[in-house]
Design a protein around this motif. Structure first.
Motif, PDB file in Angstrom:
ATOM      1  N   TYR A 110      -0.982  -6.320  -4.242  1.00  0.00           N
ATOM      2  CA  TYR A 110      -0.037  -7.426  -3.797  1.00  0.00           C
ATOM      3  C   TYR A 110       0.206  -8.440  -5.194  1.00  0.00           C
ATOM      4  O   TYR A 110      -0.619  -8.738  -5.661  1.00  0.00           O
ATOM      5  N   PRO A 111       1.329  -8.576  -5.394  1.00  0.00           N
ATOM      6  CA  PRO A 111       1.849  -9.467  -6.482  1.00  0.00           C
ATOM      7  C   PRO A 111       1.314 -11.053  -6.254  1.00  0.00           C
ATOM      8  O   PRO A 111       2.339 -11.829  -5.907  1.00  0.00           O
ATOM      9  N   ILE A 112       0.238 -11.549  -6.175  1.00  0.00           N
ATOM     10  CA  ILE A 112      -0.209 -12.824  -5.877  1.00  0.00           C
ATOM     11  C   ILE A 112       0.569 -14.000  -6.735  1.00  0.00           C
ATOM     12  O   ILE A 112       0.536 -13.689  -7.867  1.00  0.00           O
ATOM     13  N   GLY A 113       1.148 -15.057  -6.114  1.00  0.00           N
ATOM     14  CA  GLY A 113       1.714 -16.027  -6.642  1.00  0.00           C
ATOM     15  C   GLY A 113       3.236 -15.783  -6.833  1.00  0.00           C
ATOM     16  O   GLY A 113       3.950 -16.770  -7.083  1.00  0.00           O
TER      17      GLY A 113
ATOM     18  N   ALA B 127       2.594   1.664  -4.425  1.00  0.00           N
ATOM     19  CA  ALA B 127       1.424   2.408  -4.170  1.00  0.00           C
ATOM     20  C   ALA B 127       0.869   2.203  -2.922  1.00  0.00           C
ATOM     21  O   ALA B 127       0.505   3.235  -2.312  1.00  0.00           O
ATOM     22  N   LEU B 128       1.134   0.971  -2.213  1.00  0.00           N
ATOM     23  CA  LEU B 128       0.629   0.773  -1.065  1.00  0.00           C
ATOM     24  C   LEU B 128       1.395   1.477  -0.161  1.00  0.00           C
ATOM     25  O   LEU B 128       0.788   2.088   1.107  1.00  0.00           O
ATOM     26  N   GLU B 129       2.688   1.362  -0.119  1.00  0.00           N
ATOM     27  CA  GLU B 129       3.582   2.174   0.613  1.00  0.00           C
ATOM     28  C   GLU B 129       3.332   3.394   0.615  1.00  0.00           C
ATOM     29  O   GLU B 129       3.416   4.237   1.730  1.00  0.00           O
ATOM     30  N   ARG B 130       2.857   4.275  -0.559  1.00  0.00           N
ATOM     31  CA  ARG B 130       2.705   5.582  -0.415  1.00  0.00           C
ATOM     32  C   ARG B 130       1.370   5.838   0.334  1.00  0.00           C
ATOM     33  O   ARG B 130       1.272   6.911   0.925  1.00  0.00           O
ATOM     34  N   LEU B 131       0.479   4.992   0.309  1.00  0.00           N
ATOM     35  CA  LEU B 131      -0.784   5.311   1.105  1.00  0.00           C
ATOM     36  C   LEU B 131      -0.306   5.211   2.636  1.00  0.00           C
ATOM     37  O   LEU B 131      -1.121   5.918   3.360  1.00  0.00           O
ATOM     38  N   LEU B 132       0.564   4.213   3.073  1.00  0.00           N
ATOM     39  CA  LEU B 132       0.722   4.057   4.450  1.00  0.00           C
ATOM     40  C   LEU B 132       1.321   5.621   4.935  1.00  0.00           C
ATOM     41  O   LEU B 132       1.202   6.128   5.841  1.00  0.00           O
ATOM     42  N   VAL B 133       2.530   6.249   4.080  1.00  0.00           N
ATOM     43  CA  VAL B 133       2.784   7.355   4.366  1.00  0.00           C
ATOM     44  C   VAL B 133       1.901   8.356   4.365  1.00  0.00           C
ATOM     45  O   VAL B 133       1.966   9.243   5.328  1.00  0.00           O
TER      46      VAL B 133
END
Length: 235
Positions: free
Chosen positions: A25-28, A46-52
């Motif tokens: 997550y891009p904090i800030g 990368a998070l979206e790829r993990l979900l898929v």
């Protein structure tokens, strides 16, 4: 309960939690400056790829999670219900430990648990809730009220809490329980991509928003040791 992410750095090391969250997550960088900014962040992709790969792929999801929860429910002789959904970065489910019905009122004791897809972390908590069912001319509806949140293995939640913790650790090697106090702490500038909220909590980033913000459960009694699991994070 509202607190900002902080810990006794001389005794504990919770930096892995922060580093994992920062990775995805891009904090800030707030989403109101443009959703496109978030979507261009490599961690977001990368998070979206993990979900898929882990949830949207039904075969993988069933192999990694559904089979585990079915076996867990069978061994503990309790009904298990899945709560995994495609936008939250975790597998999740709950056990119904007890259920009593009196007229249109039903009282439940549930044990919820989640395993993060972003790092080697899991959470467990129990809830006691009341559900009121009403008949309506258009359609029936229900109202739920959570009365208590159980944050550690105590009283009639103790045996199942400990059993689930043990079985998760056995199935997911090297995973650690995130203490409730730490999980409910906010990180300034953290926005989770699928939630319309600012300064999100550790739990929201790693698991889901089922517990909401600390101040959203202020009227709910918290039972147990909110620091339970801290031993696993000692230096």
């Amino acid at each position: 309960m509202t607190n900002t992410f902080d810990f006794d750095f001389e005794a504990y090391d919770f930096w892995p939690l922060y580093q994992t969250i920062q990775k995805f997550y891009p904090i800030g960088i707030l989403k109101n400056y443009g959703e496109g900014i978030h979507r261009e962040y490599e961690g977001y992709k990368a998070l979206e790829r993990l979900l898929v790969e882990n949830i949207h792929d039904e075969k993988t999801w069933k192999s990694n999670w559904v089979s585990f929860t079915k076996k867990l429910g069978s061994e503990l002789e309790k009904k298990t219900f899945g709560t995994t959904y495609g936008q939250a970065p975790s597998y999740s489910a709950y056990l119904i430990l007890d259920w009593k019905k009196d007229g249109n009122r039903s009282n439940y004791k549930e044990l919820h648990f989640s395993v993060s897809l972003l790092g080697n972390y899991f959470q467990i908590y129990g809830i006691e809730k009341t559900q009121l069912s009403y008949e309506d001319e258009v359609m029936p509806y229900q109202v739920e009220n959570v009365k208590e949140v159980i944050v550690s293995p105590i009283d009639d939640f103790k045996n199942h809490f400990e059993a689930v913790e043990e079985k998760i650790k056995k199935q997911f090697k090297g995973y650690r329980l995130v203490p409730f106090y730490i999980g409910q702490s906010r990180i300034q500038g953290l926005e989770v991509y699928h939630l319309d909220k600012e300064n999100c909590t550790v739990n929201m980033a790693l698991f889901n928003d089922f517990m909401g913000y600390g101040d959203q459960i202020v009227d709910v009694e918290l039972r147990g040791d909110m620091d339970y699991g801290m031993d696993g994070w000692k230096k």
